[in-house]
Design a protein around this motif. Structure first.
Motif, PDB file in Angstrom:
ATOM      1  N   MET A  47      26.143  -0.167  19.724  1.00  0.00           N
ATOM      2  CA  MET A  47      25.968   0.696  18.555  1.00  0.00           C
ATOM      3  C   MET A  47      24.705   1.543  18.716  1.00  0.00           C
ATOM      4  O   MET A  47      24.701   2.742  18.437  1.00  0.00           O
ATOM      5  CB  MET A  47      25.892  -0.177  17.299  1.00  0.00           C
ATOM      6  CG  MET A  47      25.780   0.587  16.003  1.00  0.00           C
ATOM      7  SD  MET A  47      27.098   1.796  15.748  1.00  0.00           S
ATOM      8  CE  MET A  47      28.467   0.740  15.304  1.00  0.00           C
ATOM      9  N   ALA A  48      23.628   0.941  19.202  1.00  0.00           N
ATOM     10  CA  ALA A  48      22.373   1.660  19.383  1.00  0.00           C
ATOM     11  C   ALA A  48      22.566   2.843  20.333  1.00  0.00           C
ATOM     12  O   ALA A  48      22.132   3.967  20.056  1.00  0.00           O
ATOM     13  CB  ALA A  48      21.304   0.713  19.927  1.00  0.00           C
ATOM     14  N   LEU A  49      23.256   2.594  21.449  1.00  0.00           N
ATOM     15  CA  LEU A  49      23.480   3.657  22.433  1.00  0.00           C
ATOM     16  C   LEU A  49      24.358   4.740  21.838  1.00  0.00           C
ATOM     17  O   LEU A  49      24.103   5.941  22.020  1.00  0.00           O
ATOM     18  CB  LEU A  49      24.152   3.074  23.679  1.00  0.00           C
ATOM     19  CG  LEU A  49      23.295   2.104  24.491  1.00  0.00           C
ATOM     20  CD1 LEU A  49      24.139   1.409  25.543  1.00  0.00           C
ATOM     21  CD2 LEU A  49      22.148   2.866  25.150  1.00  0.00           C
ATOM     22  N   GLU A  58      10.511  -2.412  24.663  1.00  0.00           N
ATOM     23  CA  GLU A  58      10.166  -1.639  23.463  1.00  0.00           C
ATOM     24  C   GLU A  58      11.392  -1.360  22.608  1.00  0.00           C
ATOM     25  O   GLU A  58      11.285  -0.860  21.484  1.00  0.00           O
ATOM     26  CB  GLU A  58       9.494  -0.327  23.849  1.00  0.00           C
ATOM     27  CG  GLU A  58       8.027  -0.515  24.186  1.00  0.00           C
ATOM     28  CD  GLU A  58       7.562   0.447  25.268  1.00  0.00           C
ATOM     29  OE1 GLU A  58       8.012   1.615  25.242  1.00  0.00           O
ATOM     30  OE2 GLU A  58       6.774   0.026  26.128  1.00  0.00           O
ATOM     31  N   GLY A  59      12.554  -1.628  23.159  1.00  0.00           N
ATOM     32  CA  GLY A  59      13.775  -1.523  22.370  1.00  0.00           C
ATOM     33  C   GLY A  59      14.169  -0.105  22.025  1.00  0.00           C
ATOM     34  O   GLY A  59      13.688   0.862  22.624  1.00  0.00           O
ATOM     35  N   HIS A  66      17.625  -0.656  14.566  1.00  0.00           N
ATOM     36  CA  HIS A  66      16.732  -0.830  15.719  1.00  0.00           C
ATOM     37  C   HIS A  66      17.233  -2.025  16.506  1.00  0.00           C
ATOM     38  O   HIS A  66      17.979  -2.859  15.976  1.00  0.00           O
ATOM     39  CB  HIS A  66      15.279  -1.043  15.293  1.00  0.00           C
ATOM     40  CG  HIS A  66      15.063  -2.239  14.422  1.00  0.00           C
ATOM     41  ND1 HIS A  66      15.119  -3.527  14.911  1.00  0.00           N
ATOM     42  CD2 HIS A  66      14.822  -2.363  13.097  1.00  0.00           C
ATOM     43  CE1 HIS A  66      14.916  -4.380  13.929  1.00  0.00           C
ATOM     44  NE2 HIS A  66      14.742  -3.698  12.807  1.00  0.00           N
ATOM     45  N   VAL A  67      16.844  -2.094  17.789  1.00  0.00           N
ATOM     46  CA  VAL A  67      17.200  -3.263  18.585  1.00  0.00           C
ATOM     47  C   VAL A  67      16.106  -3.535  19.606  1.00  0.00           C
ATOM     48  O   VAL A  67      15.613  -2.621  20.267  1.00  0.00           O
ATOM     49  CB  VAL A  67      18.586  -3.091  19.263  1.00  0.00           C
ATOM     50  CG1 VAL A  67      18.686  -1.786  20.021  1.00  0.00           C
ATOM     51  CG2 VAL A  67      18.891  -4.255  20.194  1.00  0.00           C
ATOM     52  N   PHE A  68      15.667  -4.784  19.632  1.00  0.00           N
ATOM     53  CA  PHE A  68      14.692  -5.232  20.629  1.00  0.00           C
ATOM     54  C   PHE A  68      15.288  -6.414  21.376  1.00  0.00           C
ATOM     55  O   PHE A  68      15.820  -7.320  20.724  1.00  0.00           O
ATOM     56  CB  PHE A  68      13.387  -5.669  19.956  1.00  0.00           C
ATOM     57  CG  PHE A  68      12.779  -4.622  19.085  1.00  0.00           C
ATOM     58  CD1 PHE A  68      12.180  -3.506  19.646  1.00  0.00           C
ATOM     59  CD2 PHE A  68      12.833  -4.735  17.701  1.00  0.00           C
ATOM     60  CE1 PHE A  68      11.640  -2.530  18.831  1.00  0.00           C
ATOM     61  CE2 PHE A  68      12.294  -3.760  16.882  1.00  0.00           C
ATOM     62  CZ  PHE A  68      11.689  -2.648  17.447  1.00  0.00           C
ATOM     63  N   VAL A 116      17.372 -10.008  19.894  1.00  0.00           N
ATOM     64  CA  VAL A 116      18.827 -10.191  19.894  1.00  0.00           C
ATOM     65  C   VAL A 116      19.332 -11.219  20.904  1.00  0.00           C
ATOM     66  O   VAL A 116      20.301 -11.912  20.633  1.00  0.00           O
ATOM     67  CB  VAL A 116      19.567  -8.844  20.098  1.00  0.00           C
ATOM     68  CG1 VAL A 116      19.406  -7.986  18.866  1.00  0.00           C
ATOM     69  CG2 VAL A 116      19.120  -8.129  21.346  1.00  0.00           C
ATOM     70  N   PHE A 117      18.670 -11.317  22.058  1.00  0.00           N
ATOM     71  CA  PHE A 117      19.143 -12.315  23.041  1.00  0.00           C
ATOM     72  C   PHE A 117      18.529 -13.680  22.732  1.00  0.00           C
ATOM     73  O   PHE A 117      17.823 -14.252  23.553  1.00  0.00           O
ATOM     74  CB  PHE A 117      18.778 -11.898  24.470  1.00  0.00           C
ATOM     75  CG  PHE A 117      19.543 -10.712  24.965  1.00  0.00           C
ATOM     76  CD1 PHE A 117      20.834 -10.865  25.448  1.00  0.00           C
ATOM     77  CD2 PHE A 117      18.986  -9.447  24.969  1.00  0.00           C
ATOM     78  CE1 PHE A 117      21.550  -9.783  25.912  1.00  0.00           C
ATOM     79  CE2 PHE A 117      19.695  -8.356  25.430  1.00  0.00           C
ATOM     80  CZ  PHE A 117      20.984  -8.520  25.903  1.00  0.00           C
ATOM     81  N   VAL A 118      18.753 -14.185  21.544  1.00  0.00           N
ATOM     82  CA  VAL A 118      18.075 -15.410  21.127  1.00  0.00           C
ATOM     83  C   VAL A 118      19.108 -16.531  20.943  1.00  0.00           C
ATOM     84  O   VAL A 118      20.009 -16.412  20.114  1.00  0.00           O
ATOM     85  CB  VAL A 118      17.307 -15.197  19.804  1.00  0.00           C
ATOM     86  CG1 VAL A 118      16.495 -16.435  19.480  1.00  0.00           C
ATOM     87  CG2 VAL A 118      16.400 -13.994  19.916  1.00  0.00           C
ATOM     88  N   ILE A 119      18.936 -17.598  21.720  1.00  0.00           N
ATOM     89  CA  ILE A 119      19.888 -18.711  21.704  1.00  0.00           C
ATOM     90  C   ILE A 119      20.041 -19.311  20.306  1.00  0.00           C
ATOM     91  O   ILE A 119      21.076 -19.855  19.959  1.00  0.00           O
ATOM     92  CB  ILE A 119      19.425 -19.811  22.696  1.00  0.00           C
ATOM     93  CG1 ILE A 119      19.335 -19.247  24.107  1.00  0.00           C
ATOM     94  CG2 ILE A 119      20.355 -21.005  22.692  1.00  0.00           C
ATOM     95  CD1 ILE A 119      20.640 -18.916  24.736  1.00  0.00           C
TER      96      ILE A 119
END
Lengths: 333, 235
Positions: free
Chosen positions: A73-75, A146-147, A244-246, A250-253
């Protein structure tokens, strides 16, 4: 093709709950954020359950899909905002990118991890998740650590008014729609040949194989479906809503663990389970944060342990046993 | 019906089967005998494709099936009754059997398959609604065989069907195998450690030792040869 309506009766209670949640959130002032959070948990639980509940494989790296969905979505918004003429189509491009990225990672995971079983599978998935995060951070892909921030782009295309509407209302509504889709797909799989194959794999993969079930094919189907739905949830609930995305967020178990808790609480491999689990988990987390701020996790852990010891089949597992033989049976799976 | 030439396979870097050859004639009962750990189970699994094949050729009804995936082989009518039962213990007997009828052809013939397995194993009909895990050892073994029959096989491979069963039940299982040949016309490849019983049942016998076929012959020939029995079967 004849469609057997009775097959889909179990969707009635599911949709009734979603509709009630939606109406409560929409009409009771101040509750929308809570309802949106609950819908997010329910949708994730339901999506995750399609793979884990039906095959018995515990995918600890599930958050990879959610994260890549967010990046999709960010892209989409960042790069296609140069073409303001596309309008709302930009959001759909974002969703397509979310699906595309999650497919790539599913292929990667299927190639590496799905060959493994049990704990090895779970560990390989975690490895892939961490690997992707550090790849993005280290190689400075998509802004690196920096996301990406794209609120400005969003307002340029849609104007501030619509952008606020999109992020605060439509992103949440979309999560409801994805949750409803996930429930439908879940029933469809459960009541078709795919479901039989997946159940056989869960019960005894070697036996399934010698009985002529193409185990790789069905595992991949379930894995992809589950990943796609997770990516869509990520794209909407994180990508569009937060703008926003960092990678470190987001890659958090932790989110995978939340999925596991939700599904186990509600009942693994059931349709209503993730929904009930999502509600219990979301509400108690919210409530504990209000009455005992700072201590919610400390309180929550023993509660979960007690529930799991008392009801190992989850809430719906218990209910299912109770309604067996009654008229309610066909509505609850 | 089934012809295996120069079969080689193993696990990881350890080779288990060496230049193995085997032939199963249509309508026969062929046995593969040998002591523990000589590669009998590996042979069956390699034929079916659940253990990776390193080399050699497998022909089934004149077609080369060497590189077909397992599920395609089952579609063609080859089935394995695995060692150690591998039932779906949380499902009922009836559900286990339904699962067996997974291949497309098998679904079409599900009703007759049910009739067939229930006539072969009447006890399973009584246990239809019972959880497979709650059946006795003998019943579980029968259910495993019955489930394999539900796939509508032409060639059925048994991996130690008598394992862990009381002597009386062993007799019942072997009777059922005999009936499958005489009444349904199935071709059978049997892997066993119970040498006496399998010699009495089989038409042709292969003796395996350390991953190779060391001797072969009709059951009568093997029975008559003291050397073979002493060297490889320990009797």
């Amino acid at each position: 093709m004849k469609i057997n309506i009775a097959k889909y009766y179990p969707l009635i209670p599911v949709y009734a709950v979603y509709l009630t949640m939606f109406l409560v959130g929409f009409f009771v002032p101040g509750l929308w954020q809570l309802v949106a959070l609950l819908a997010f948990y329910c949708a994730l639980g339901q999506s995750w359950n399609i793979f884990m509940g039906m095959t018995g494989y515990v995918d600890f790296g599930y958050v990879t899909f959610i994260a890549l969905g967010t990046y999709g979505m960010a892209l989409g918004i960042t790069y296609f905002s140069q073409f303001p003429g596309l309008g709302i189509a930009i959001i759909f491009i974002g969703l397509l990118l979310a699906l595309f990225l999650s497919t790539l990672s599913a292929i990667l995971e299927a190639g590496i991890a799905l060959r493994l079983r049990g704990a090895y599978f779970a560990i390989a998935c975690i490895g892939i998740n961490e690997g992707l995060r550090h790849l993005i951070e280290g190689a400075k892909i998509w802004g690196g650590s920096e996301g990406m921030l794209y609120w400005k782009e969003l307002t340029e295309v849609f104007g501030t008014e619509t952008a606020i509407q999109l992020t605060t209302l439509w992103a949440d509504i979309a999560v409801f729609i994805i949750a409803a889709m996930a429930a439908f797909i879940n029933v469809y799989y459960m009541r078709s040949k795919i479901g039989y194959a997946l159940t056989a794999i869960r019960e005894d993969e070697d036996a399934a194989k010698v009985m002529g079930i193409d185990t790789t094919k069905y595992k991949t189907i379930a894995f992809l479906t589950s990943g796609w739905l997770g990516a869509l949830v990520g794209a909407m609930a994180w990508g569009l809503k937060l703008t926003h995305v960092f990678p470190a967020d987001v890659f958090v178990i932790h989110y995978t663990v939340e999925c596991i808790v939700i599904v186990v609480l509600g009942g693994i491999g059931t349709l209503l389970g993730p929904l009930v689990g999502g509600l219990i988990y979301g509400l108690s987390k919210y409530w504990l944060a209000i009455i005992l701020p700072g201590f919610q996790l400390l309180i929550f852990a023993p509660i979960i342990i007690c529930i799991i010891i008392a009801f190992p089949e989850g809430v719906i597992g218990v209910v299912k046993r109770r309604v067996k033989g009654t008229r309610l049976e066909r509505y609850i799976i | 019906m089934l012809k295996v030439e120069n079969l080689e396979s193993g696990y990881g870097s350890m080779q288990v089967l060496w230049q193995l050859h085997l032939e199963v004639n249509k309508g026969s009962i062929t046995s593969l005998l040998g002591s523990n750990g000589v590669g009998k189970t590996t042979t069956l699994c390699t034929i079916l494709g659940s253990v990776e094949l390193w080399g050699g050729k497998i022909t089934y009804e004149e077609t080369d099936i060497t590189h077909l995936p397992t599920h395609k082989k089952v579609d063609l009518g080859i089935v394995l009754v695995p060692e150690g039962r591998h039932l779906f213990v949380n499902m009922t007997t009836h559900e286990n059997l339904t699962m067996g009828a997974y291949p497309k052809e098998a679904v079409k013939h599900m009703a007759e398959s049910f009739e067939l397995v229930y006539s072969l194993f009447p006890i399973l009909k009584e246990r239809a609604k019972q959880r497979a895990g709650s059946l006795s050892g003998g019943e579980q073994q029968m259910l495993t065989i019955a489930r394999a029959l539900m796939t509508k096989p032409k060639l059925i491979m048994f991996d130690e069907p008598s394992q862990g069963l009381a002597p009386k039940l062993v007799g019942e299982v072997f009777d059922a195998i005999k009936k499958m040949r005489s009444e349904i016309g199935l071709t059978i490849l049997l892997v066993e450690q119970n040498v006496e019983a399998s010699l009495n049942l089989s038409d042709y016998v292969y003796i395996m030792h350390e991953g190779r076929i060391k001797a072969e012959g009709s059951a009568e020939e093997i029975k008559g040869s003291r050397d073979i029995k002493e060297a490889y079967l320990g009797i």
